[in-house]
Design an enzyme around this catalytic site. Structure first.
Site, short mmCIF file in Angstrom:
data_model
loop_
_atom_site.label_atom_id
_atom_site.label_comp_id
_atom_site.label_asym_id
_atom_site.label_seq_id
_atom_site.Cartn_x
_atom_site.Cartn_y
_atom_site.Cartn_z
N LYS A 219 -3.20 3.07 -2.55
CA LYS A 219 -4.60 3.44 -2.37
C LYS A 219 -4.64 4.55 -1.32
O LYS A 219 -4.38 4.32 -0.15
CB LYS A 219 -5.45 2.25 -1.90
N MET B 59 -9.56 9.33 8.01
CA MET B 59 -9.93 9.88 6.69
C MET B 59 -10.99 10.97 6.82
O MET B 59 -11.94 11.04 6.02
CB MET B 59 -10.42 8.76 5.76
N ASP C 223 0.82 -1.20 0.00
CA ASP C 223 0.00 0.00 0.00
C ASP C 223 0.86 1.26 0.00
O ASP C 223 2.03 1.24 0.42
CB ASP C 223 -0.93 0.02 1.22
#
Length: 260
Positions: free
Chosen positions: A63, A180, A41
């Protein structure tokens, strides 16, 4: 392939932790060192990838919210193909695979393809972030529990009911750890203010555990403005709750509590 027969390798989902290589578990380190191919990642540090054997194939499958990403279905297809070729496959993820890492989806797809899957936990960024400030997520005086929640809803999903969560957090004295959430901080702030006081302490930690870590402490009523003024951006964790009040104490007595 061996003599025309398909040999199945193994897939291991490994949590690389928040970034500091010293926060890897021993089990994670051993899995990385055994891997013949690693699907890595975007948020996994180069120092952690360096633990892989020199002959291992490294496949970058970044990602990250707001950036061009490798499609999830394509990542799963690559993992299945590699395992069916007999590779020892490691899917290396930032934090923990089962905490907003889409690990559950990958396990389902891999098992449906008839593959053996193992999951190795990693320290999630939400825990590492507050630990770096010398404060806990739970505290007998300040927080009776903790909620890990995403601030990013998938397309077509209404996402978190922040108003309901704020009401519950206030009544049950919970710490909110928001992943996030920076890009939607203004909306999250306004929704949380329906159930939490504007004076509720908040910390925002960017790049937790890394040399580039930065953080701000503020209040819920000033959250969006403070993020903008501080120039903070993703990846960052937003922590809401009375446990953040002890940041000032930790700053005044830095030797009293040290992060790992």
């Amino acid at each position: 392939m061996n003599n025309g027969k398909v040999t199945h390798g193994k897939c291991t989902l490994v949590g690389a932790g928040p970034g500091d290589p010293e926060l890897l578990t021993l089990k994670a380190l051993k899995a990385i060192q055994r891997a013949t191919v690693l699907f890595v990642d975007d948020l996994v540090s180069d120092e952690i990838v360096a633990y892989a054997q020199r002959t291992a194939r490294i496949v970058l499958v970044g990602k990250r919210g707001g950036c061009k990403s490798t499609p999830q279905a394509f990542i799963e297809k690559l993992m299945i193909m590699a395992a069916r070729e007999g590779e020892n496959v490691v899917r290396l993820k930032g934090g923990d695979p089962f905490i907003f890492g889409r690990g559950g989806e990958e396990v389902e797809h891999l098992q449906a393809a008839g593959l053996e899957v193992e999951v190795v936990n990693g320290i999630t960024a939400g825990l590492a972030a507050v630990t770096s400030l010398g404060v806990p997520l739970t505290h007998r005086q300040h927080a009776h529990g903790v909620v890990f929640v995403t601030g990013h809803a998938r397309p077509g999903d209404t996402g978190t009911d922040w108003r309901a969560l704020a009401d519950t957090a206030y009544k049950a004295r919970l710490t909110l750890v928001i992943y996030m959430g920076v890009s939607g901080a203004g909306r999250i702030q306004n929704e949380l203010l329906t159930g939490l006081p504007a004076t509720t302490p908040v910390a925002v930690i960017q790049n937790a555990s890394l040399p580039t870590q930065r953080h701000i402490t503020t209040t819920l009523g000033a959250l969006a403005d403070a993020i903008h003024a501080g120039g903070l951006a993703s990846p960052a964790i937003i922590v809401v709750g009375d446990v953040i009040r002890s940041v000032a104490l930790a700053a005044a007595h830095p030797a009293a509590v040290r992060a790992a």
